[in-house]
Write a protein that holds these residues in place. Structure first.
Motif, PDB file in Angstrom:
ATOM      1  N   LEU A   1       0.894  -1.062  -0.019  1.00 20.49           N
ATOM      2  CA  LEU A   1      -0.151   0.065  -0.010  1.00 20.49           C
ATOM      3  C   LEU A   1       1.026   1.288  -0.046  1.00 20.49           C
ATOM      4  O   LEU A   1       0.528   2.175  -0.396  1.00 20.49           O
ATOM      5  N   LEU A   2       2.182   1.121   0.535  1.00 26.54           N
ATOM      6  CA  LEU A   2       3.025   2.234   0.774  1.00 26.54           C
ATOM      7  C   LEU A   2       3.499   2.705  -0.713  1.00 26.54           C
ATOM      8  O   LEU A   2       3.564   3.927  -1.227  1.00 26.54           O
ATOM      9  N   ASP A   3       3.828   1.738  -1.367  1.00 31.31           N
ATOM     10  CA  ASP A   3       4.193   2.105  -2.760  1.00 31.31           C
ATOM     11  C   ASP A   3       3.086   2.490  -3.722  1.00 31.31           C
ATOM     12  O   ASP A   3       3.305   3.283  -4.428  1.00 31.31           O
TER      13      ASP A   3
ATOM     14  N   GLU B   1       9.032   5.920   3.741  1.00 32.15           N
ATOM     15  CA  GLU B   1       9.603   4.653   3.904  1.00 32.15           C
ATOM     16  C   GLU B   1      10.967   4.865   4.641  1.00 32.15           C
ATOM     17  O   GLU B   1      11.887   5.176   4.112  1.00 32.15           O
ATOM     18  N   GLY B   2      10.962   4.229   5.902  1.00 36.92           N
ATOM     19  CA  GLY B   2      12.086   4.481   6.738  1.00 36.92           C
ATOM     20  C   GLY B   2      12.761   2.999   6.577  1.00 36.92           C
ATOM     21  O   GLY B   2      14.006   3.024   6.810  1.00 36.92           O
ATOM     22  N   CYS B   3      11.859   2.111   6.506  1.00 35.63           N
ATOM     23  CA  CYS B   3      12.385   0.679   6.666  1.00 35.63           C
ATOM     24  C   CYS B   3      12.055  -0.511   5.790  1.00 35.63           C
ATOM     25  O   CYS B   3      12.637  -1.088   5.164  1.00 35.63           O
ATOM     26  N   GLY B   4      10.461  -0.369   5.648  1.00 35.01           N
ATOM     27  CA  GLY B   4       9.796  -1.259   4.712  1.00 35.01           C
ATOM     28  C   GLY B   4       9.749  -2.653   5.349  1.00 35.01           C
ATOM     29  O   GLY B   4       9.220  -3.602   4.548  1.00 35.01           O
ATOM     30  N   THR B   5       9.848  -2.621   6.645  1.00 32.81           N
ATOM     31  CA  THR B   5       9.601  -3.912   7.385  1.00 32.81           C
ATOM     32  C   THR B   5       9.046  -3.660   8.570  1.00 32.81           C
ATOM     33  O   THR B   5       8.741  -4.624   9.649  1.00 32.81           O
ATOM     34  N   GLY B   6       8.004  -2.650   8.723  1.00 33.24           N
ATOM     35  CA  GLY B   6       7.406  -2.523  10.016  1.00 33.24           C
ATOM     36  C   GLY B   6       7.893  -1.988  11.292  1.00 33.24           C
ATOM     37  O   GLY B   6       7.242  -1.972  12.232  1.00 33.24           O
ATOM     38  N   ASP B   7       9.049  -1.515  11.086  1.00 33.85           N
ATOM     39  CA  ASP B   7       9.994  -1.216  12.614  1.00 33.85           C
ATOM     40  C   ASP B   7       9.949   0.223  12.802  1.00 33.85           C
ATOM     41  O   ASP B   7      10.539   0.759  13.812  1.00 33.85           O
ATOM     42  N   CYS B   8       9.534   1.212  11.657  1.00 34.70           N
ATOM     43  CA  CYS B   8       9.832   2.586  12.044  1.00 34.70           C
ATOM     44  C   CYS B   8       8.600   3.615  11.943  1.00 34.70           C
ATOM     45  O   CYS B   8       8.686   4.702  12.675  1.00 34.70           O
ATOM     46  N   GLY B   9       7.628   3.062  11.647  1.00 32.40           N
ATOM     47  CA  GLY B   9       6.400   3.932  11.630  1.00 32.40           C
ATOM     48  C   GLY B   9       6.305   4.971  10.644  1.00 32.40           C
ATOM     49  O   GLY B   9       5.260   5.604  10.723  1.00 32.40           O
ATOM     50  N   ALA B  10       7.127   5.396   9.962  1.00 28.66           N
ATOM     51  CA  ALA B  10       7.184   6.389   8.906  1.00 28.66           C
ATOM     52  C   ALA B  10       6.270   6.369   8.077  1.00 28.66           C
ATOM     53  O   ALA B  10       5.740   7.445   7.484  1.00 28.66           O
ATOM     54  N   CYS B  11       5.655   5.164   7.690  1.00 28.51           N
ATOM     55  CA  CYS B  11       4.707   4.886   6.692  1.00 28.51           C
ATOM     56  C   CYS B  11       3.283   4.684   7.328  1.00 28.51           C
ATOM     57  O   CYS B  11       2.365   4.226   6.649  1.00 28.51           O
ATOM     58  N   SER B  12       3.069   5.146   8.768  1.00 27.88           N
ATOM     59  CA  SER B  12       1.755   5.028   9.364  1.00 27.88           C
ATOM     60  C   SER B  12       0.526   5.447   8.588  1.00 27.88           C
ATOM     61  O   SER B  12       0.607   6.868   7.995  1.00 27.88           O
TER      62      SER B  12
ATOM     63  N   VAL C   1      -1.753   1.329  11.232  1.00 24.40           N
ATOM     64  CA  VAL C   1      -1.308   0.254  10.566  1.00 24.40           C
ATOM     65  C   VAL C   1       0.198   0.789   9.739  1.00 24.40           C
ATOM     66  O   VAL C   1       0.335   2.063   9.603  1.00 24.40           O
ATOM     67  N   CYS C   2       1.133   0.027   9.419  1.00 28.65           N
ATOM     68  CA  CYS C   2       2.116   0.406   8.826  1.00 28.65           C
ATOM     69  C   CYS C   2       1.828   0.044   7.269  1.00 28.65           C
ATOM     70  O   CYS C   2       1.557  -1.111   7.048  1.00 28.65           O
ATOM     71  N   SER C   3       1.965   0.862   6.443  1.00 27.85           N
ATOM     72  CA  SER C   3       1.337   0.793   5.158  1.00 27.85           C
ATOM     73  C   SER C   3       2.457  -0.060   4.269  1.00 27.85           C
ATOM     74  O   SER C   3       2.390  -0.592   3.336  1.00 27.85           O
TER      75      SER C   3
HETATM   76  S1  FES Z   1       8.537   1.936   6.296  1.00 35.35           S
HETATM   77 FE1  FES Z   1       9.150   1.570   8.267  1.00 35.35          FE
HETATM   78  S2  FES Z   1       7.366   0.591   9.293  1.00 35.35           S
HETATM   79 FE2  FES Z   1       6.929   1.082   7.200  1.00 35.35          FE
END
Ligand code: FES
Ligand code: FES
Lengths: 754, 158
Positions: free
Chosen positions: B25-27, B40-51, B59-61
């Protein structure tokens, strides 16, 4: 220009206030454009293939299958980035780091890259590239790399700085030495001597925004680069040199930057993106993944440091000595040298000696991280200082006050200090309520001092006055944390107008003269100096125009609070002309009104901080919580105090992460085990308390407003302050950072077993 | 790979798009719809920048597929302000200087919005734990927590 940069002690109207930053609304609405938020028509997706080996010879790379894949528009290897560095060893290292030439030197080293119509095709193409590696023995530990039998990373490196030129190559690139007096004699006069050894692990700057750029090389030889960087002018120079372009043909625009902390001062992906674009004839967007950010960009040095300090019974330090070993990654750097310079910079010492060794290891090329090299040295020295105070039975703050450097002290790295803040920060800490707050069971308090040089450098500013009297300010230092706000305040102050009449932007490399990086805490220091100079040049023109409008001599016109004022009795009835009124007439009085400034901002005042920290250590699990934290730091003059506080708090938080959690973990195979935010854990909101700040203002005599850099010093004391606090709480001296739960438990157990 | 046709609601507007089945969804938000507020800070659900908020859930998109947005109601940072009136959280983030570089800010604003919707009067500790899924490397969180506290006070009064 006759610009007088000396401190003038003026009263401020704008400087020191706390307005909302000019780029703020865009950043809270999602409109601000960062590195990865920019796109071009016809753009391709770039991706990089990276070595899975810590050390390997590249025998052959076969890209034919990747090239044959539908949708792949370009594949490059080192052969597409020929060596144009012309004997410049530092540039050659940058080139080799961007794309491995003969050997892969660390896990994550780039070996090839592709540009394709979409991300999926690009990923597939990477899998089709065949690299024939000859895996070589590797070394990742700084102490092991110094051993004679260690695998050699570069057999053309012979240690510099030794009395005799070595006959054998080594992983030690350089020995450097600083100090004065005679430490041997000094220790002879000591009643107490403490000697300790310390280690710190490698950390990453951890900016939340991965490196990202869009490169567009045109067939006419010109190019555009959009990139998140701390220094677009430096990126332009490096990229132009590596690609064989004239710098003026490459326009680099710095995007909003999502954190850098020193990590966005080096090119990595940018020359690769440009080379891909050149080959494909289309724009290429290249964004690193988080995994790539950890494996291939940024980290600090890992270190191993020995410290010895001696003092007389009365608490006077008689001698201080340190040996500092810093890992540099696979390329030479000056990391140990900086550590050796900063180690004892807080103290007034008659006899001091520091020796630094730069050590090559199979890890990513070390990059600057906020006051680079200083936190590790401060950790070792300030821990030893605490131990020595304990031996002497002295209060650690009193002991430091007694030995603190002052104005006129010859620093341990050479220069003689002007007015400095180490004494005042210590005095402020001594009376701070934090120092008297009660502690509970398993809690401990620590404090520590830190120093950073600060930097000035080449700077250029344009200030243009519109016909409506509004002012645009174009600066060339990238805004990493609110500098557009502080520079607008400075321009408003100098012109005598309201902050709201100004708009500051960061200009691209084709619109403004050269600027050094935003590093060394120079952004606000140097660009404010250039802004003041540019504003003064504009004021000169404004006065001339007013004189023309009044038909009097310019010598009779002064600038006061945003107005030209006619001075002298004969002009009694002329009143004043506002900047707006003069600007409105500019079309008929000689054209546009502007002020420019190009200067080297010398005299960045050194900066000192003292931090206090309370922790609670769980003796069962070894886990540590920071429960209270106070930063006291000299800012010279806080232009926008809220953003100064932000710098203090941010540096402290990064230091807390470094002290307690963060570390690169390498497996026996030389591969990084924790290349992600899940396993490389930076502090989250629930890990931290509020971080109290106290700003001291000891004017820098070399800046018109007394400004010093503020960005970096705040990361220097935390490692030591927290180590002192943990050591006090756990009852055992912690000598290895990060102080993760297993390390703390092991130390407690070792102490118990005696 | 054949595209998936998706019809969804984003910030109150009905939006239709085609995406690949493996596309996040982020993409989709960033690359197909031009909504680059989520980062996108990580793409793995660890940073929340994509909330983002989907059907009132934070959710993390980067962990949601674009195809999963079918029939959902999605809120992103771009939808927080009403016309030219900023949301109280946006206003307080500005006033408190709760951002330095600002890359984490959209994620924090969305996470804080979700937090205050569920708990309009949070303690400092509840804010700290409520925002623990979002990383900020610049601020040390102090000013972020204060901005959220202040916004909560304003929103209660409203
Ligand atoms: S990009 Fe880091 S949690 Fe989604
Ligand atoms: S403001 Fe930079 S990461 Fe939060």
């Amino acid at each position: 220009m006759n610009f007088d940069p000396r401190f003038s002690g003026r009263k401020f109207a704008s400087v020191g206030t706390r307005p909302i930053r000019p780029d703020g609304v865009d950043k809270v609405t999602g409109r601000a454009r960062y590195g990865a938020d920019f796109n071009m028509a016809g753009q391709l997706v770039g991706r990089v293939l990276r070595s899975p080996h810590a050390h390997a010879k590249i025998r052959k790379i076969d890209t034919s299958k990747a090239e044959a894949l539908a949708g792949v528009k370009a594949v490059i290897t080192a052969a597409d980035l020929p060596d144009l560095t012309d004997g410049d060893a530092a540039m050659y290292d940058i080139l080799d780091n961007c794309m491995a030439r003969t050997k892969a030197l660390y896990d994550g080293h780039a070996v090839a890259a592709v540009a394709a119509i979409d991300a999926r095709t690009a990923r597939q193409a990477l899998k089709l590239i065949e690299v024939d590696y000859e895996v070589l023995p590797h070394v990742t530990d700084v102490d092991e790399a110094m051993q004679h039998h260690a695998p050699l990373i570069n057999d053309t490196v012979f240690t510099e700085g030794l009395e005799e030129k070595p006959v054998k190559p080594s992983n030690v690139t350089k020995r450097s030495q600083f100090g004065h007096g005679d430490v041997h004699q000094g220790f002879g006069h000591s009643d107490f001597i403490v000697e300790r050894s310390f280690k710190t692990e490698q950390t990453h700057q951890g900016y939340i925004e991965p490196h990202a750029c869009v490169a567009n090389v045109s067939t006419d030889g010109t190019a555009d680069l959009w990139v998140c960087t701390q220094g677009h002018f430096v990126y332009r120079q490096h990229c132009a040199q590596l690609l064989g372009m004239e710098a003026s043909k490459l326009r680099v625009t710095s995007s909003e930057i999502g954190g850098g902390f020193g990590g966005k001062t080096h090119v990595w992906a940018e020359p690769v993106a440009l080379a891909l674009s050149r080959k494909a004839g289309r724009p290429v967007k290249l964004v690193m993944t988080r995994d790539e950010v950890f494996r291939a960009s940024g980290p600090t040095s890992a270190t191993s440091i020995d410290v010895k300090i001696g003092a007389r019974k009365d608490g006077t330090i008689t001698a201080a000595e340190a040996t500092l070993r810093y890992s540099a990654g696979p390329y030479a750097g000056s990391w140990a040298e900086i550590g050796a310079m900063t180690a004892f910079a807080c103290y007034r010492l008659d006899n001091v000696k520091t020796v630094g060794f730069e050590v090559l290891v199979n890890r990513p090329k070390t990059a600057a991280y906020r006051a680079p090299s200083a936190p590790m040295a401060a950790f070792a020295v300030e821990s030893t200082v605490d131990e020595l105070a304990k031996e002497l039975g002295m209060d650690p703050v009193e002991f430091r006050i007694r030995n603190a450097a002052q104005e006129g002290t010859r620093s341990s790295y050479g220069p003689v200090y002007g007015p400095i803040g180490i004494g005042p920060t210590l005095e402020a800490v001594k009376v701070h309520p934090h120092m008297k707050a009660p502690l509970k069971k398993n809690q401990g308090r620590g404090m520590a001092c830190g120093f950073w040089f600060n930097f000035g450098g080449q700077t250029c500013v344009d200030l243009n006055i519109g016909m409506d009297g509004s002012v645009s300010l174009a600066v060339g230092t990238v805004d990493v944390g609110g500098s557009r706000a502080s520079l607008s305040l400075v321009a408003a102050e100098e012109l005598g107008i309201d902050y709201s009449q100004l708009k500051a932007i960061v200009a691209d490399t084709s619109s403004l003269g050269y600027n050094d990086m935003t590093d060394g805490s120079r952004g606000t220091f140097s660009s404010s100096m250039a802004t003041i100079s540019a504003a003064r040049n504009a004021i000169k023109i404004l006065r001339e125009r007013a004189a023309q409008m009044w038909d009097i001599s310019v010598d009779d016109v002064v600038w006061e609070q945003g107005h030209a004022v006619a001075k002298g009795e004969k002009h009694g009835n002329l009143g004043k002309l506002s900047l707006k009124e003069i600007a409105a007439k500019s079309g008929t009085t000689g054209g546009p009104i502007a002020g420019h400034s190009e200067l080297v901002a010398d005299g960045a005042g050194v900066s000192f901080a003292t931090h206090i920290c309370d922790v609670e250590v769980d003796p069962e699990t070894g886990s540590t919580r920071v429960i209270r934290y106070t930063v006291v730091q000299d800012a010279g003059k806080a232009v926008h105090p809220t953003y100064v506080e932000g710098q203090y708090q941010g540096g402290a938080a990064q230091g807390i992460g470094w002290a307690l959690n963060e570390e690169y973990i390498y497996g026996k195979d030389g591969r990084l085990q924790n290349a992600g935010f899940l396993d490389y854990r930076i502090p989250v909101c629930s890990d931290l308390p509020m971080i109290d700040t106290q700003i001291l203002e000891i004017p820098n005599p070399n800046h018109p407003y007394g400004v010093r850099g503020v960005g970096e010093t705040s990361i220097v004391p935390p490692l030591a302050a927290i180590a002192n606090a943990v050591s006090n709480a756990a009852g055992v001296r912690m000598t290895h950072i990060p102080m993760s739960p297993p390390r703390i438990l092991a130390a407690i157990e070792a102490e118990r077993e005696g | 790979m054949a595209g998936v046709a998706v019809s969804t609601t984003i910030n109150g507007d009905t939006i239709e798009y085609l995406c690949q089945p493996d596309e996040t969804l982020l993409d989709v938000l960033r690359d197909r719809l031009g909504l680059t507020g989520a980062k996108e800070g990580c793409g793995t659900g660890d940073c929340g920048a994509c909330s983002v908020i989907i059907d009132d859930r934070l959710v993390c998109s980067c962990l949601v597929l674009g195809a999963e947005a079918e029939g959902r109601r999605i809120e992103t940072v771009e939808g927080m302000a009403h016309g030219d009136k900023l949301h109280p959280l946006q206003q307080k983030f500005l006033e408190h200087a709760a951002l330095q570089c600002g890359i984490c800010t959209p994620g924090f604003l969305i996470a804080a919005k979700d937090l205050l919707a569920k708990n309009p009067d949070p303690t400092e500790e509840e804010i700290r734990f409520g925002l623990a899924g979002n990383l900020c490397r610049c601020t040390g969180y102090d000013k972020i927590v204060r901005a959220v506290q202040d916004a909560a006070t304003v929103m209660k009064g409203a």
